[in-house]
Design an enzyme around this catalytic site. Structure first.
Site, PDB file in Angstrom:
ATOM      1  N   TYR A   1     -23.185  11.622   5.481  1.00  0.00           N
ATOM      2  CA  TYR A   1     -23.795  10.898   6.599  1.00  0.00           C
ATOM      3  C   TYR A   1     -24.019  11.827   7.799  1.00  0.00           C
ATOM      4  O   TYR A   1     -23.171  12.652   8.117  1.00  0.00           O
ATOM      5  CB  TYR A   1     -22.908   9.736   7.041  1.00  0.00           C
ATOM      6  CG  TYR A   1     -22.789   8.596   6.056  1.00  0.00           C
ATOM      7  CD1 TYR A   1     -23.624   8.467   4.959  1.00  0.00           C
ATOM      8  CD2 TYR A   1     -21.805   7.619   6.232  1.00  0.00           C
ATOM      9  CE1 TYR A   1     -23.495   7.413   4.070  1.00  0.00           C
ATOM     10  CE2 TYR A   1     -21.663   6.559   5.350  1.00  0.00           C
ATOM     11  CZ  TYR A   1     -22.505   6.463   4.270  1.00  0.00           C
ATOM     12  OH  TYR A   1     -22.361   5.421   3.396  1.00  0.00           O
TER      13      TYR A   1
ATOM     14  N   SER B   1     -24.648  -2.995   2.201  1.00  0.00           N
ATOM     15  CA  SER B   1     -25.932  -3.626   2.532  1.00  0.00           C
ATOM     16  C   SER B   1     -25.898  -5.129   2.294  1.00  0.00           C
ATOM     17  O   SER B   1     -26.813  -5.695   1.669  1.00  0.00           O
ATOM     18  CB  SER B   1     -27.077  -3.000   1.728  1.00  0.00           C
ATOM     19  OG  SER B   1     -28.335  -3.360   2.284  1.00  0.00           O
ATOM     20  N   PRO B   2     -24.882  -5.825   2.795  1.00  0.00           N
ATOM     21  CA  PRO B   2     -24.801  -7.275   2.588  1.00  0.00           C
ATOM     22  C   PRO B   2     -25.919  -8.051   3.274  1.00  0.00           C
ATOM     23  O   PRO B   2     -26.152  -9.213   2.948  1.00  0.00           O
ATOM     24  CB  PRO B   2     -23.432  -7.633   3.177  1.00  0.00           C
ATOM     25  CG  PRO B   2     -23.181  -6.569   4.200  1.00  0.00           C
ATOM     26  CD  PRO B   2     -23.759  -5.322   3.616  1.00  0.00           C
TER      27      PRO B   2
ATOM     28  N   ALA C   1     -29.044  -6.873   3.211  1.00  0.00           N
ATOM     29  CA  ALA C   1     -30.268  -6.370   2.575  1.00  0.00           C
ATOM     30  C   ALA C   1     -31.114  -5.571   3.554  1.00  0.00           C
ATOM     31  O   ALA C   1     -32.320  -5.786   3.693  1.00  0.00           O
ATOM     32  CB  ALA C   1     -31.071  -7.532   1.986  1.00  0.00           C
ATOM     33  N   GLY C   2     -30.453  -4.647   4.241  1.00  0.00           N
ATOM     34  CA  GLY C   2     -31.167  -3.780   5.167  1.00  0.00           C
ATOM     35  C   GLY C   2     -31.733  -4.486   6.375  1.00  0.00           C
ATOM     36  O   GLY C   2     -32.666  -3.993   7.021  1.00  0.00           O
TER      37      GLY C   2
ATOM     38  N   LEU D   1     -31.873 -10.183   5.749  1.00  0.00           N
ATOM     39  CA  LEU D   1     -31.182 -11.470   5.823  1.00  0.00           C
ATOM     40  C   LEU D   1     -30.642 -11.780   7.219  1.00  0.00           C
ATOM     41  O   LEU D   1     -29.947 -12.780   7.409  1.00  0.00           O
ATOM     42  CB  LEU D   1     -30.022 -11.485   4.823  1.00  0.00           C
ATOM     43  CG  LEU D   1     -30.426 -11.479   3.348  1.00  0.00           C
ATOM     44  CD1 LEU D   1     -29.229 -11.166   2.467  1.00  0.00           C
ATOM     45  CD2 LEU D   1     -31.034 -12.826   2.962  1.00  0.00           C
TER      46      LEU D   1
END
Length: 321
Positions: free
Chosen positions: A53, A211-212, A214-215, A218
């Site tokens: 990162y 990514s809960p 979805a970027g 949601l």
């Protein structure tokens, strides 16, 4: 904050895991440190990063920012479960990547230096390396554990068969094996339900969902702070799923919660999940979802959500008899 056991271990982690990928590339160092302070105040004890990162600042930049925060206050490190990852290229050197024993040792030492700590609680393989024999990988991690540099080992982005293979090989060595799998998992991307989650449950791993949201698809986040390209991609994806997202918003309004909070809470209602990774780029975003562990989605709401975003089921029943 609520806490859950991480896999088959006795270690307990907060249901919200603070992801740090934004630290540096999107969030300046000072504000990153403020988010970390706030997370600790909220009871979050699980922090996830990766050696790669750093975005335009260069690989390792995020670990360096985190390391400065960890070292700024005596004892701060002691109450945290610190996780990082190894696999991605760290330079142009052909051997400075992957899961060779040589690279695992070298990468771990470099992460420890950047993080300014003497050990990493959860050392995760960022991806599978099909060229690295499991025996070589376990040899390297056995050495790191013996040296006191890492405590537990986890995987990320592993398929179900690889989770099985790695843990079977670990069992032969009388080792604990993988204790967690960090997997892409959210309402829109549910393929982990086919084989990854069943494999994790069978072998005693906890799943950590990344990514809960979805970027941002949601959530109410337009994605504009992530750049024009990201904003355009989210807008296009939302247009393609307009009906789904509208129905989801209606369910969220029914229980008086924001879509982002409900999407995060949904992951915590799924089998095998120990924590869901949140990646706030500012303190306001963190504040808005701090209450997620307290959200209870009843059977009726969960059924409505499944109707909107159908589950994948488990393999092979999902695609064979």
């Amino acid at each position: 904050m609520r806490y859950r056991r991480l896999g088959k271990t006795a270690l307990k982690v907060s249901e919200l895991c603070l992801g740090t990928m934004n630290f540096g590339p999107r969030t300046p160092e000072k504000e990153s440190h403020e988010i970390l302070d706030q997370a600790v105040e909220l009871g979050i004890n699980f922090i996830d990063t990766a050696n790669q990162y750093g975005g335009h600042l260069g690989v390792g930049a995020t670990e360096t920012i985190l390391g400065k925060w960890l070292s700024a206050k005596s004892g701060r490190r002691d109450n945290l479960v610190l996780a990082t990852k190894v696999y991605e290229p760290m330079s142009s050197d052909i051997n400075d990547r992957g899961l060779s024993a040589r690279h695992i040792q070298k990468a771990c030492d470099a992460s420890l230096k950047r993080l300014q700590v003497d050990h990493i609680d959860l050392y995760q393989f960022h991806h599978i390396d099909r060229k690295a024999p499991p025996e070589e990988i376990w040899q390297a991690t056995d050495r790191l554990i013996a040296q006191g540099k890492i405590t537990y080992v986890g995987s990320s982005n592993f398929p179900g068969w690889k989770i099985a293979q790695m843990n079977e090989k670990a069992a032969v060595r009388n080792r604990l094996g993988l204790i967690s799998e960090q997997s892409l998992y959210n309402l829109i991307e549910r393929r982990a339900e086919l084989e990854v989650i069943p494999a994790a449950l069978e072998y005693g791993l906890s799943v950590i969902s990344w990514s809960p949201l979805a970027g941002g698809l949601l959530s109410l986040d337009s994605g504009e702070d992530g750049g024009r390209r990201r904003s355009d991609a989210i807008r296009t994806a939302r247009e393609a799923r307009q009906d789904q997202l509208t129905r989801f918003s209606q369910v969220c309004a029914e229980i008086g919660e924001a879509p982002s909070a409900v999407a995060l809470a949904w992951t915590l209602h799924q089998a095998g999940i120990a924590a869901t990774i949140i990646g706030p780029s500012n303190k306001e975003q963190l504040t808005s979802i701090a209450h997620v562990p307290d959200i209870v989605l009843n059977a009726d709401i969960l059924l409505k959500i499944d109707t909107i975003f159908p589950p994948c089921g488990s393999a092979p029943e999902a695609y064979a008899w």
